[in-house]
Design a protein around this motif. Structure first.
Motif, PDB file in Angstrom:
ATOM      1  N   PRO A   1      38.246  30.989  44.775  1.00 41.60           N
ATOM      2  CA  PRO A   1      39.701  30.924  44.583  1.00 41.60           C
ATOM      3  C   PRO A   1      40.303  29.692  45.255  1.00 41.60           C
TER       4      PRO A   1
ATOM      5  N   ALA B   1      46.662  31.297  46.591  1.00 47.49           N
ATOM      6  CA  ALA B   1      46.920  32.692  46.958  1.00 47.49           C
ATOM      7  C   ALA B   1      46.889  33.666  45.770  1.00 47.49           C
TER       8      ALA B   1
ATOM      9  N   GLU C   1      45.353  33.348  42.940  1.00 47.99           N
ATOM     10  CA  GLU C   1      43.975  33.423  42.456  1.00 47.99           C
ATOM     11  C   GLU C   1      43.128  34.273  43.410  1.00 47.99           C
ATOM     12  N   GLU C   2      43.405  34.180  44.689  1.00 42.15           N
ATOM     13  CA  GLU C   2      42.707  35.001  45.696  1.00 42.15           C
ATOM     14  C   GLU C   2      42.992  36.487  45.450  1.00 42.15           C
ATOM     15  N   ARG C   3      44.234  36.800  45.103  1.00 42.92           N
ATOM     16  CA  ARG C   3      44.601  38.201  44.831  1.00 42.92           C
ATOM     17  C   ARG C   3      43.872  38.730  43.601  1.00 42.92           C
TER      18      ARG C   3
ATOM     19  N   HIS D   1      41.091  37.499  42.328  1.00 39.86           N
ATOM     20  CA  HIS D   1      39.671  37.487  42.702  1.00 39.86           C
ATOM     21  C   HIS D   1      39.293  38.778  43.426  1.00 39.86           C
ATOM     22  N   ALA D   2      40.104  39.207  44.366  1.00 41.48           N
ATOM     23  CA  ALA D   2      39.818  40.418  45.141  1.00 41.48           C
ATOM     24  C   ALA D   2      39.759  41.648  44.241  1.00 41.48           C
TER      25      ALA D   2
ATOM     26  N   SER E   1      31.730  39.061  45.712  1.00 42.92           N
ATOM     27  CA  SER E   1      32.485  37.887  45.297  1.00 42.92           C
ATOM     28  C   SER E   1      32.136  37.553  43.857  1.00 42.92           C
TER      29      SER E   1
END
Length: 189
Positions: A99, A102, A104-106, A108-109, A119
């Motif tokens: 990611p 931010a 994209e991180e959300r 991704h999770a 991951s």
């Protein structure tokens, strides 16, 4: 058997075994175990070859390369001795991007949780990583809760990666905040 036969038609594969694994309770996935012929096995190429020959549901989620298949004392495949696939065995070969920001991180999770993987790469296809209809529903429910946007299965099918779905969700969230999907974003001169 049909999947194993198709796998051994690839010139880099000498032997193959395919099993249904349930390493995460309630999540069943096909895993292919490959013994290389006289060259290195590029699992991405094997996956693409299978995708051209078999229906999507018959293409394994994980490709594990072994020096030899484990055998019982009777010389038969010892399915219980096959190792559990690692996160790397579920990914396509090539560079895997993480990611970048931010939102994209959300996404991704939620992807990783729905797939039961530690991951995933942001460009990897949800369905290539073992996603199926039940996991898709869990993913969509998690994304709806995270972003508050009513996603459907068609949205996931059209954008099956973290990167593509994040872009769609960010655009949809901005448009909704501006008054609906037909709202125009004002230009700044």
């Amino acid at each position: 058997g049909e999947i194993e036969d198709a796998l051994t038609t690839h010139p880099a594969v000498a032997q193959a075994a395919v099993v249904v694994r349930e390493d995460t309770p309630g999540v069943k996935r096909l895993a292919a175990y490959l013994v290389p012929a006289d060259r290195e096995v590029e699992t991405g190429a094997v996956r693409r070859m299978l995708s051209e020959r078999l229906p999507e549901y018959m293409v394994p989620s994980a490709f594990v390369v072994l020096d030899a298949l484990p055998l019982t004392v009777n010389g038969k495949l010892d399915r219980k001795a096959l190792p559990a696939p690692t996160a790397a065995d579920f990914t396509a070969t090539g560079p895997v991007r993480g990611p970048r920001f931010a939102s994209e991180e959300r996404v991704h999770a939620v992807f990783a949780e729905a797939l039961g993987l530690p991951s995933v790469g942001i460009d990897e296809n949800f369905f290539d990583l073992g996603g199926h209809s039940l996991l898709a529903m869990a993913l969509l429910q998690g994304l709806r809760a995270e972003f508050g946007h009513p996603l459907g299965l068609a949205d996931l099918l059209a954008r099956p990666s973290v990167a593509a779905l994040t872009e769609f969700l960010v655009d949809a969230t901005v448009l909704t905040a501006l008054g609906g999907s037909d709202a125009a974003v004002p230009c700044s001169d």
